[in-house]
Design an enzyme around this catalytic site. Structure first.
Site, PDB file in Angstrom:
ATOM      1  N   ASN A   1      16.928 -25.065   3.615  1.00 56.20           N
ATOM      2  CA  ASN A   1      16.956 -26.154   4.589  1.00 56.20           C
ATOM      3  C   ASN A   1      16.703 -27.491   3.908  1.00 56.20           C
ATOM      4  O   ASN A   1      15.984 -27.584   2.916  1.00 56.20           O
ATOM      5  CB  ASN A   1      15.944 -25.898   5.717  1.00 56.20           C
ATOM      6  CG  ASN A   1      14.575 -26.500   5.435  1.00 56.20           C
ATOM      7  OD1 ASN A   1      14.333 -27.676   5.670  1.00 56.20           O
ATOM      8  ND2 ASN A   1      13.668 -25.671   4.891  1.00 56.20           N
TER       9      ASN A   1
ATOM     10  N   PHE B   1      12.177 -33.514   8.042  1.00 54.09           N
ATOM     11  CA  PHE B   1      11.177 -33.904   9.052  1.00 54.09           C
ATOM     12  C   PHE B   1      11.795 -34.560  10.288  1.00 54.09           C
ATOM     13  O   PHE B   1      11.352 -35.627  10.725  1.00 54.09           O
ATOM     14  CB  PHE B   1      10.123 -34.864   8.466  1.00 54.09           C
ATOM     15  CG  PHE B   1       9.239 -34.288   7.394  1.00 54.09           C
ATOM     16  CD1 PHE B   1       9.152 -32.923   7.181  1.00 54.09           C
ATOM     17  CD2 PHE B   1       8.462 -35.135   6.595  1.00 54.09           C
ATOM     18  CE1 PHE B   1       8.310 -32.403   6.194  1.00 54.09           C
ATOM     19  CE2 PHE B   1       7.620 -34.624   5.612  1.00 54.09           C
ATOM     20  CZ  PHE B   1       7.545 -33.263   5.404  1.00 54.09           C
TER      21      PHE B   1
ATOM     22  N   SER C   1       6.977 -30.749   1.059  1.00 51.90           N
ATOM     23  CA  SER C   1       8.358 -30.515   1.485  1.00 51.90           C
ATOM     24  C   SER C   1       9.312 -31.225   0.537  1.00 51.90           C
ATOM     25  O   SER C   1       9.067 -32.375   0.153  1.00 51.90           O
ATOM     26  CB  SER C   1       8.576 -31.010   2.914  1.00 51.90           C
ATOM     27  OG  SER C   1       7.910 -30.159   3.802  1.00 51.90           O
TER      28      SER C   1
ATOM     29  N   ASN D   1      12.299 -32.347   1.069  1.00 54.50           N
ATOM     30  CA  ASN D   1      13.403 -33.089   1.694  1.00 54.50           C
ATOM     31  C   ASN D   1      13.077 -34.514   2.118  1.00 54.50           C
ATOM     32  O   ASN D   1      13.890 -35.167   2.752  1.00 54.50           O
ATOM     33  CB  ASN D   1      13.934 -32.290   2.888  1.00 54.50           C
ATOM     34  CG  ASN D   1      14.347 -30.885   2.464  1.00 54.50           C
ATOM     35  OD1 ASN D   1      15.077 -30.732   1.493  1.00 54.50           O
ATOM     36  ND2 ASN D   1      13.841 -29.882   3.152  1.00 54.50           N
ATOM     37  N   THR D   2      11.874 -34.986   1.780  1.00 54.57           N
ATOM     38  CA  THR D   2      11.549 -36.402   1.964  1.00 54.57           C
ATOM     39  C   THR D   2      11.368 -36.962   0.556  1.00 54.57           C
ATOM     40  O   THR D   2      10.477 -36.528  -0.168  1.00 54.57           O
ATOM     41  CB  THR D   2      10.244 -36.568   2.780  1.00 54.57           C
ATOM     42  OG1 THR D   2      10.458 -36.057   4.092  1.00 54.57           O
ATOM     43  CG2 THR D   2       9.824 -38.031   2.869  1.00 54.57           C
TER      44      THR D   2
ATOM     45  N   LYS E   1      -1.143 -28.499   2.125  1.00 53.53           N
ATOM     46  CA  LYS E   1      -0.075 -27.514   1.868  1.00 53.53           C
ATOM     47  C   LYS E   1       0.677 -27.893   0.595  1.00 53.53           C
ATOM     48  O   LYS E   1       1.156 -29.018   0.462  1.00 53.53           O
ATOM     49  CB  LYS E   1       0.881 -27.460   3.063  1.00 53.53           C
ATOM     50  CG  LYS E   1       2.003 -26.433   2.887  1.00 53.53           C
ATOM     51  CD  LYS E   1       2.714 -26.142   4.181  1.00 53.53           C
ATOM     52  CE  LYS E   1       3.862 -25.178   3.995  1.00 53.53           C
ATOM     53  NZ  LYS E   1       4.571 -24.886   5.246  1.00 53.53           N
TER      54      LYS E   1
ATOM     55  N   ASN F   1       5.002 -23.980   0.267  1.00 53.15           N
ATOM     56  CA  ASN F   1       6.195 -24.500   0.944  1.00 53.15           C
ATOM     57  C   ASN F   1       7.448 -23.870   0.302  1.00 53.15           C
ATOM     58  O   ASN F   1       7.335 -22.920  -0.472  1.00 53.15           O
ATOM     59  CB  ASN F   1       6.211 -26.031   0.819  1.00 53.15           C
ATOM     60  CG  ASN F   1       6.784 -26.699   2.057  1.00 53.15           C
ATOM     61  OD1 ASN F   1       7.870 -26.311   2.505  1.00 53.15           O
ATOM     62  ND2 ASN F   1       6.090 -27.673   2.604  1.00 53.15           N
TER      63      ASN F   1
HETATM   64  C1  LIG Z   1      14.089 -24.399   8.563  1.00 56.72           C
HETATM   65  C2  LIG Z   1      12.755 -24.616   7.928  1.00 56.72           C
HETATM   66  C3  LIG Z   1      12.051 -25.776   8.192  1.00 56.72           C
HETATM   67  C4  LIG Z   1      10.811 -25.987   7.620  1.00 56.72           C
HETATM   68  N1  LIG Z   1      10.123 -27.122   7.928  1.00 56.72           N
HETATM   69  C5  LIG Z   1       8.866 -27.293   7.436  1.00 56.72           C
HETATM   70  C6  LIG Z   1       8.110 -28.426   7.800  1.00 56.72           C
HETATM   71  O1  LIG Z   1       8.531 -29.264   8.588  1.00 56.72           O
HETATM   72  N2  LIG Z   1       6.873 -28.552   7.264  1.00 56.72           N
HETATM   73  C7  LIG Z   1       6.337 -27.619   6.406  1.00 56.72           C
HETATM   74  O2  LIG Z   1       5.193 -27.790   5.950  1.00 56.72           O
HETATM   75  N3  LIG Z   1       7.046 -26.540   6.038  1.00 56.72           N
HETATM   76  C8  LIG Z   1       8.274 -26.354   6.549  1.00 56.72           C
HETATM   77  N4  LIG Z   1       8.993 -25.239   6.201  1.00 56.72           N
HETATM   78  C9  LIG Z   1       8.418 -24.300   5.220  1.00 56.72           C
HETATM   79  C10 LIG Z   1       7.708 -23.130   5.872  1.00 56.72           C
HETATM   80  O3  LIG Z   1       6.613 -23.552   6.641  1.00 56.72           O
HETATM   81  C11 LIG Z   1       7.226 -22.139   4.810  1.00 56.72           C
HETATM   82  O4  LIG Z   1       6.262 -22.767   4.002  1.00 56.72           O
HETATM   83  C12 LIG Z   1       8.364 -21.644   3.921  1.00 56.72           C
HETATM   84  O5  LIG Z   1       9.523 -21.460   4.672  1.00 56.72           O
HETATM   85  C13 LIG Z   1       8.024 -20.329   3.232  1.00 56.72           C
HETATM   86  O6  LIG Z   1       7.777 -19.309   4.182  1.00 56.72           O
HETATM   87  P1  LIG Z   1       8.893 -18.206   4.599  1.00 56.72           P
HETATM   88  O7  LIG Z   1       9.449 -17.647   3.332  1.00 56.72           O
HETATM   89  O8  LIG Z   1       8.137 -17.225   5.427  1.00 56.72           O
HETATM   90  O9  LIG Z   1       9.920 -18.934   5.399  1.00 56.72           O
HETATM   91  C14 LIG Z   1      10.250 -25.012   6.758  1.00 56.72           C
HETATM   92  C15 LIG Z   1      10.958 -23.837   6.504  1.00 56.72           C
HETATM   93  C16 LIG Z   1      12.189 -23.618   7.081  1.00 56.72           C
HETATM   94  C17 LIG Z   1      12.920 -22.336   6.795  1.00 56.72           C
END
Ligand SMILES: Cc1cc2nc3c(=O)[nH]c(=O)nc-3n(C[C@H](O)[C@H](O)[C@H](O)COP(=O)(O)O)c2cc1C
Length: 352
Positions: free
Chosen positions: A116, A120, A181, A183-184, A219, A248
């Site tokens: 992704n 934000f 994250s 993406n910022t 985080k 993350n």
């Molecule tokens: C579509 C998507 C959007 C995400 N948006 C955020 C976010 O806004 N803030 C954040 O701290 N992590 C975000 N994450 C990261 C997740 O919170 C998590 O740290 C990461 O996906 C690893 O966990 P997973 O393998 O179980 O998905 C996002 C993940 C995905 C897949």
């Protein structure tokens, strides 16, 4: 059943469209008290053995939903009714922003992963606060994850986080400073200790000033060098933070631009957890996230020292009963091992 629905229908649809549809359906459910309560009774963790406490907050089960799904705090109650022990909403920024242009969410089905670059997208701290103030029909532990507004320059980052914290800390069971994250632009630079110290100090002042003193966590990214993981851990201890959420998404992959989550992240996420545990022992609450797919993963993270575990991508592939099923299996496995509480697992295989 869900596997069939996923294979035949969902995977053929645009990933973000499916996401918005799901959130909308859950928001409707959040507004239906009777159905919500019935679901909660059927699916929420209620086995005493699953209960954990961390930083003064009681969680009905260790598995929660990671940030990024409920970005605007629209459906936390419904998610709790589906069996999550906590829901981390956000990332929320001080100012509303649209995020990156679409498409920005991609499934990598063969790897049980997702990429992704959402950036934000959210309606801002004030709108989220309004939602969080609504009365709650079912119990839900809500973590609030805050990030930097894209247009705010790095030099003003602390003030931007503080604005969000002022709005949201009083409404959160715990607050998370997200500096990881991908993406910022520039966000992850804030993980460098010399930038992170003043940022966390300012946000902590706000979190400490709420009537209940809101627990504060940071985080971090899986792509930090090991020494930098140690440095953030030391800083968290020095500043008296309550915990660290690791990790993350990763940018170390060969696919679309963006952060990769899901199965390929499992190894590094576990490695970072082990490193953190070795560094801080039980002085901080560790929340492990990244590649958690099933009860084996949750078990392993708890043994390695996590008090709480989170997942997001696992649910995309596992379906709506994902958390409830894992909690049920976890309770059964505890009994099989003759354990009366999940607390007895935490850190058991971590070196002392
Ligand atoms: C579509 C998507 C959007 C995400 N948006 C955020 C976010 O806004 N803030 C954040 O701290 N992590 C975000 N994450 C990261 C997740 O919170 C998590 O740290 C990461 O996906 C690893 O966990 P997973 O393998 O179980 O998905 C996002 C993940 C995905 C897949």
């Amino acid at each position: 059943m869900y596997r069939l629905l996923f294979t035949l229908v969902l995977r053929r649809l645009d990933a973000e469209a499916v996401h918005h549809l799901t959130v909308r359906a859950l928001a409707v459910l959040s507004a239906l008290p009777l159905l919500k309560r019935l679901l909660h009774r059927a699916l929420a963790p209620r086995d005493e053995a699953l209960r954990v406490s961390a930083f003064g907050v009681h969680f009905p089960g260790p598995l929660g939903l990671a940030a990024g799904f409920d970005k605007d705090a629209a459906c936390a109650e419904a998610l709790s009714a589906f069996g999550f022990g906590h829901v981390e909403v956000g990332t929320i920024t001080a100012h509303a922003q649209p995020g990156n242009p679409r498409p920005r969410l991609f499934r990598v089905v063969g790897k049980r992963a997702v990429i992704n670059r959402m950036g934000f997208n959210n309606a801002g701290a004030e709108a989220a606060a309004r939602r969080l103030r609504r009365t709650r029909g079912v119990p839900v532990v809500v973590g609030v994850n805050i990030g930097k507004t894209k247009v705010v320059p790095e030099a003003e980052a602390a003030a931007d986080y503080v604005a969000s914290a002022k709005e949201l800390a009083p409404l959160a069971d715990y607050l998370v400073v997200n500096v990881s994250s991908p993406n910022t632009p520039g966000l992850r630079n804030l993980q460098a200790v010399e930038l992170l110290r003043p940022l966390l100090t300012s946000v902590k002042e706000v979190a400490d000033s709420t009537p209940r003193r809101t627990p504060l966590l940071v985080k971090i990214a899986p792509d930090l060098a090991d020494e930098d993981v140690d440095a953030v851990a030391d800083l968290a201890l020095e500043l008296g933070l309550d915990g660290i959420i690791a990790t993350n998404t990763t940018i170390r992959h060969g696919g679309e631009t963006g952060g990769l989550s899901g199965r390929p992240l499992k190894g590094r996420s576990l490695e970072v957890l082990r490193r953190l545990r070795a560094r801080v022992g039980d002085r901080l609450t560790l929340v492990s996230v990244g590649g958690v797919e099933d009860v084996d993963d949750v078990w392993e993270r708890l043994l390695a020292g996590a008090t709480l575990v989170q997942g997001y991508t696992g649910m995309i592939y596992g379906g709506p009963l994902w958390a409830a099923t894992i909690h049920r299996q976890l309770a059964r496995r505890l009994k099989r091992h003759g354990l009366t509480s999940v607390r007895d697992l935490i850190g058991r295989t971590a070196p002392r």
